[in-house]
Design a protein around this motif. Structure first.
Motif, PDB file in Angstrom:
ATOM      1  N   UNK A 456      -3.528   5.666 -21.116  1.00  0.00           N
ATOM      2  CA  UNK A 456      -2.152   5.458 -20.679  1.00  0.00           C
ATOM      3  C   UNK A 456      -1.805   6.541 -19.679  1.00  0.00           C
ATOM      4  N   UNK A 457      -0.583   6.468 -19.195  1.00  0.00           N
ATOM      5  CA  UNK A 457      -0.195   7.374 -18.121  1.00  0.00           C
ATOM      6  C   UNK A 457      -0.343   8.854 -18.538  1.00  0.00           C
ATOM      7  N   UNK A 458      -0.095   9.155 -19.833  1.00  0.00           N
ATOM      8  CA  UNK A 458      -0.210  10.539 -20.295  1.00  0.00           C
ATOM      9  C   UNK A 458      -1.649  11.035 -20.169  1.00  0.00           C
ATOM     10  N   UNK A 459      -2.604  10.143 -20.480  1.00  0.00           N
ATOM     11  CA  UNK A 459      -4.006  10.555 -20.385  1.00  0.00           C
ATOM     12  C   UNK A 459      -4.381  10.832 -18.936  1.00  0.00           C
ATOM     13  N   UNK A 460      -3.910   9.975 -18.047  1.00  0.00           N
ATOM     14  CA  UNK A 460      -4.202  10.185 -16.633  1.00  0.00           C
ATOM     15  C   UNK A 460      -3.588  11.500 -16.154  1.00  0.00           C
ATOM     16  N   UNK A 461      -2.351  11.735 -16.591  1.00  0.00           N
ATOM     17  CA  UNK A 461      -1.681  12.971 -16.171  1.00  0.00           C
ATOM     18  C   UNK A 461      -2.463  14.196 -16.652  1.00  0.00           C
ATOM     19  N   UNK A 462      -2.971  14.127 -17.879  1.00  0.00           N
ATOM     20  CA  UNK A 462      -3.779  15.243 -18.392  1.00  0.00           C
ATOM     21  C   UNK A 462      -5.012  15.459 -17.529  1.00  0.00           C
ATOM     22  N   UNK A 463      -5.653  14.357 -17.152  1.00  0.00           N
ATOM     23  CA  UNK A 463      -6.882  14.468 -16.369  1.00  0.00           C
ATOM     24  C   UNK A 463      -6.603  15.061 -14.987  1.00  0.00           C
ATOM     25  N   UNK A 464      -5.528  14.623 -14.372  1.00  0.00           N
ATOM     26  CA  UNK A 464      -5.180  15.161 -13.061  1.00  0.00           C
ATOM     27  C   UNK A 464      -4.897  16.659 -13.189  1.00  0.00           C
ATOM     28  N   UNK A 465      -4.191  17.018 -14.254  1.00  0.00           N
ATOM     29  CA  UNK A 465      -3.895  18.424 -14.488  1.00  0.00           C
ATOM     30  C   UNK A 465      -5.180  19.220 -14.691  1.00  0.00           C
ATOM     31  N   UNK A 475     -10.899  15.781  -5.941  1.00  0.00           N
ATOM     32  CA  UNK A 475     -11.315  14.864  -7.005  1.00  0.00           C
ATOM     33  C   UNK A 475     -10.102  14.358  -7.783  1.00  0.00           C
ATOM     34  N   UNK A 476      -9.141  15.238  -7.987  1.00  0.00           N
ATOM     35  CA  UNK A 476      -7.928  14.823  -8.700  1.00  0.00           C
ATOM     36  C   UNK A 476      -7.223  13.715  -7.923  1.00  0.00           C
ATOM     37  N   UNK A 477      -7.139  13.893  -6.616  1.00  0.00           N
ATOM     38  CA  UNK A 477      -6.485  12.883  -5.785  1.00  0.00           C
ATOM     39  C   UNK A 477      -7.272  11.573  -5.829  1.00  0.00           C
ATOM     40  N   UNK A 478      -8.569  11.696  -5.738  1.00  0.00           N
ATOM     41  CA  UNK A 478      -9.438  10.527  -5.816  1.00  0.00           C
ATOM     42  C   UNK A 478      -9.237   9.808  -7.158  1.00  0.00           C
ATOM     43  N   UNK A 479      -9.117  10.599  -8.205  1.00  0.00           N
ATOM     44  CA  UNK A 479      -8.921  10.069  -9.558  1.00  0.00           C
ATOM     45  C   UNK A 479      -7.626   9.246  -9.618  1.00  0.00           C
ATOM     46  N   UNK A 490       4.880  12.360 -13.221  1.00  0.00           N
ATOM     47  CA  UNK A 490       4.134  13.413 -13.927  1.00  0.00           C
ATOM     48  C   UNK A 490       2.748  13.583 -13.312  1.00  0.00           C
ATOM     49  N   UNK A 491       2.147  12.443 -12.980  1.00  0.00           N
ATOM     50  CA  UNK A 491       0.808  12.471 -12.402  1.00  0.00           C
ATOM     51  C   UNK A 491       0.850  13.151 -11.029  1.00  0.00           C
ATOM     52  N   UNK A 492       1.763  12.686 -10.196  1.00  0.00           N
ATOM     53  CA  UNK A 492       1.876  13.292  -8.862  1.00  0.00           C
ATOM     54  C   UNK A 492       2.315  14.747  -8.971  1.00  0.00           C
ATOM     55  N   UNK A 493       3.158  15.019  -9.945  1.00  0.00           N
ATOM     56  CA  UNK A 493       3.633  16.385 -10.149  1.00  0.00           C
ATOM     57  C   UNK A 493       2.486  17.315 -10.495  1.00  0.00           C
ATOM     58  N   UNK A 511       1.239  13.999  -2.198  1.00  0.00           N
ATOM     59  CA  UNK A 511       1.877  14.026  -3.518  1.00  0.00           C
ATOM     60  C   UNK A 511       3.392  14.112  -3.363  1.00  0.00           C
ATOM     61  N   UNK A 512       3.814  14.975  -2.437  1.00  0.00           N
ATOM     62  CA  UNK A 512       5.257  15.153  -2.229  1.00  0.00           C
ATOM     63  C   UNK A 512       5.924  13.850  -1.804  1.00  0.00           C
ATOM     64  N   UNK A 513       5.255  13.133  -0.894  1.00  0.00           N
ATOM     65  CA  UNK A 513       5.831  11.855  -0.440  1.00  0.00           C
ATOM     66  C   UNK A 513       6.014  10.897  -1.608  1.00  0.00           C
ATOM     67  N   UNK A 514       5.005  10.849  -2.474  1.00  0.00           N
ATOM     68  CA  UNK A 514       5.110   9.950  -3.629  1.00  0.00           C
ATOM     69  C   UNK A 514       6.234  10.393  -4.556  1.00  0.00           C
ATOM     70  N   UNK A 515       6.296  11.707  -4.783  1.00  0.00           N
ATOM     71  CA  UNK A 515       7.346  12.215  -5.676  1.00  0.00           C
ATOM     72  C   UNK A 515       8.726  11.921  -5.113  1.00  0.00           C
ATOM     73  N   UNK A 516       8.829  12.021  -3.812  1.00  0.00           N
ATOM     74  CA  UNK A 516      10.090  11.764  -3.151  1.00  0.00           C
ATOM     75  C   UNK A 516      10.533  10.328  -3.416  1.00  0.00           C
TER      76      UNK A 516
END
Length: 692
Positions: A456-465, A475-479, A490-493, A511-516
DNA sequence: GTAGGGTTAG
């Protein structure tokens, strides 16, 4: 294995087992039985019987613990008079069911040759109360073949079994049967129908039954309230409450409990409504206190929850396991360690353990207070652990940065046979990310599919972190690009955070553009955002972000820090001057800042702008709450005492530097828990390694 | 000899 607990046993074996259990019981000299035997002596002489019928009845009505119960059962079984007393059979079944042993109740039930409707009712209830809904309904089905008709006691119970198992279609059949025998006019049966329809999501049907009832009472209305609440319709539920008040029916504890399922994330108005209902109750039963506490806990009002709990104690109401399991998370939230410890002692004194939920709540409380050893002690003492127990302990290690311990515990959980679920994976992944365990994190992410847990989104966010923290920004961006679900803020953050640390402007801008786009007014990343745009010379975007900040960024939750002193929670807001010791605190802070500057501290003029979470803009120039709390703690505790602070937002860079320096200057351990993790400051260094 | 609504954790 106790032979008495086995269902199909032959009489001889049973008597042997009985004798064994008896002698064992008497040798341990448990008081209740000794008292019991001495009282019974005259009767033994009279009836050649160990115990009189009346006495057995009395004991059974008090729902004895399983051990006493089995002894008593054994005595009744071998007594030629008592063993054929049907009323004792009923009471035995009831008592076994209360011990969570409907199987033994069934054994007794099956032995009875001439069963009347009461036996069926008690058997059905035994199953139902133990959530064996199918079995309950199966017993109901056999009634007619025994020539026994269901009555006004049977129907409410089988209806509850239907709603418990979501067997709406059986419920409909039962409704038909009820109407046929005219029992729909019965108050209890009618209430059962309202409740069954409500729980199965058939609110119109429920209302129809309610309106058609000949007599209604407060339970009827509460059942309707529960129907709305269980289906997430809080407004509808409140409307029914008002309707019943209009009919001069006063809401009771049951009304509050019925409303409960809908009150998480309630509006502040609705919390107030619950409070006024609570205050107006004619009789404040334990349940009503428990519900009100849980309302506060579930609506991020831990201080109110703890205050109410303390008030309840003051009024002489004895908290039970439910009260304690509810209040402990609130203690953890505000790091009320002393209160939490006292509650722990109380639970032990009242012998409320073992209790899975309560013990899980204890682990969580200690973990949130940063007391890993205490959490681990509770965990180790537990007789039964579920996935929640394991997960709580794993995240306890995770948020303190002890990734290896967390990983080891996860493996132990797998060996123990507890199946990790989605949240368990979140906790271990986040532990890997906090502990910088890149390979392990990757391993666990892959492991999820083997357990059939979809990321789920939380798992993805952990992996990006995790990837970002290791410096693998590309690699994080690719992920993220390969994610099967839409990345959220959270993921983009997490990516943006990594870009900041590793100065990756290109990906940072993406990332900033997406967060925006993903509602910057909610994300709390707007300052980072504006800085990134500014560095890239995108002034238009800077202006837009600034204007959003100006127009909307003001009404966010203000930063709050808590510190517990002698069982009292002291709360500080950013720029707070309301505390009685305020003057002293600011003076001392000035002194400290002077010493910090000697060590090279430069207060960043826009330091507040580095807040990763939504600290109020109006407080930007004010002193952050954690600094005030730390200084207050320094002033009011003896040297050498560790200082534990809890913050409702993430700690900012400036406060982080300040805390490090203060820990060195004042020679104090400072432990700050923010929304993300623990920061353990000692001798000028933080356990997070300055990346959080 | 048996009853109905409703509250507890990661």
């Amino acid at each position: 294995m106790n032979a008495l607990g086995v269902s199909h046993i032959n009489p001889q074996q049973f008597v042997k087992a009985v004798a064994k259990a008896l002698s064992r019981y008497i040798s341990t000299a448990k008081q209740p039985l000794n008292v019991l035997l001495s009282v019974q002596k005259p009767q033994i002489a009279l009836r050649k019987s160990f115990l009189s019928q009346v006495f057995c009845s009395e004991i059974l009505d008090q729902y004895p613990d399983i051990k006493t119960l089995k002894v008593l059962h054994a005595k009744i079984f071998i007594d030629q008079y008592l063993c054929c007393d049907p009323s004792l059979g009923i009471k035995l079944m009831r008592a076994y069911a209360a011990c969570g042993e409907p199987g033994i109740a069934r054994h007794i039930f099956d032995e009875i040759t001439d069963k009347n409707v009461v036996f069926f009712n008690v058997m059905i209830r035994s199953y139902m109360n133990n959530r064996f809904y199918r079995d309950a309904l199966l017993v109901y089905k056999t009634m007619s073949s025994h020539g026994v008709d269901a009555d006004n006691y049977t129907y409410p119970c089988v209806l509850k079994a239907c709603s418990g198992s979501d067997y709406l279609w059986v419920g409909l059949q039962i409704h038909g049967a009820v109407v046929k025998v005219g029992l729909d006019l019965n108050l209890f049966v009618g209430n059962g129908l309202v409740s069954m329809y409500g729980k199965c999501g058939q609110l119109v049907e429920a209302r129809g039954v309610l309106d058609g009832m000949a007599v209604r009472d407060v339970v009827s209305w509460n059942s309707m309230v529960a129907g709305y609440a269980q289906n997430g319709r809080f407004d509808g539920a409140l409307e029914v409450c008002r309707e019943m008040e209009g009919l001069n029916l006063k809401p009771d504890a049951g009304t509050m409990a019925s409303l409960f399922p809908a009150v998480s994330n309630a509006s502040s108005d609705n919390v107030l409504y619950m409070k006024s209902m609570f205050m107006k109750l004619a009789k404040r039963s334990l349940v009503s206190w428990n519900v009100m506490i849980a309302v506060y806990v579930n609506n991020s009002m831990p201080t109110e929850a703890v205050d109410l709990y303390l008030q309840m104690e003051k009024e002489g109401i004895e908290p039970d396991a439910v009260s304690i399991s509810s209040i402990l998370p609130a203690c953890g939230d505000i790091s009320a360690l002393l209160i939490g410890r006292k509650i722990h002692e109380y639970a032990d004194k009242k012998k409320l353990r073992p209790n899975l939920l309560l013990e899980n709540a204890l682990i969580d409380m200690y973990a949130k207070c940063g007391c890993l050893e205490d959490a681990r002690e509770v965990f180790d003492q537990m007789r039964i652990r579920d996935v929640v127990s394991w997960t709580s302990m794993i995240s306890a290690y995770g948020i303190t940065g002890q990734g290896h311990e967390a990983v080891a515990l996860f493996s132990a959980m797998q060996r123990s046979g507890s199946k990790p679920d989605s949240i368990a994976f979140v906790s271990v992944l986040s532990a890997c990310s906090h502990g910088g365990l890149l390979d392990e994190g990757r391993y666990f992410f892959d492991l999820m599919s083997k357990y059939g847990v979809a990321p789920r989104i939380e798992h993805f966010a952990c992996m990006v972190d995790l990837l970002g923290r290791a410096g693998l920004v590309d690699e994080a961006y690719h992920f993220i690009k390969q994610m099967t679900i839409e990345p959220n803020e959270r993921v983009w953050g997490a990516l943006l955070g990594a870009c900041q640390v590793y100065s990756n402007r290109n990906i940072g801008l993406i990332a900033a553009d997406h967060l925006f786009q993903l509602a910057p007014e909610q994300s709390g990343y707007y300052v980072l955002l504006s800085n990134i745009y500014a560095k890239a010379g995108r002034w238009r975007d800077v202006a837009t972000v600034r204007s959003i900040m100006k127009s909307r960024g003001l009404k966010k939750a203000p930063g709050v820090s808590n510190f517990e002193l002698q069982g009292h929670i002291h709360t500080f807001l950013a720029g707070d001057q309301s505390h009685p010791q305020s003057k002293k605190i600011y003076q001392e802070l000035d002194v400290l800042v002077g010493k910090m500057k000697e060590l090279g501290y430069v207060p960043e003029t826009d330091s507040a702008l580095h807040d990763v979470e939504e600290e109020d803009k109006e407080y930007h120039l004010a002193v952050h709450s954690e600094k005030l709390a730390i200084v207050f703690a320094l002033l009011n505790t003896e040297s050498g005492t560790p200082i534990r602070i809890t913050k409702n937002l993430r700690i900012c860079r400036d406060c982080h530097i300040a805390a490090k320096l203060i820990s060195k200057i004042a020679v104090r351990e400072i432990i700050v828990r923010d929304t993300h993790r623990f920061h353990h400051f000692q001798d000028g260094v933080c356990s997070c390694g300055d990346y959080w």
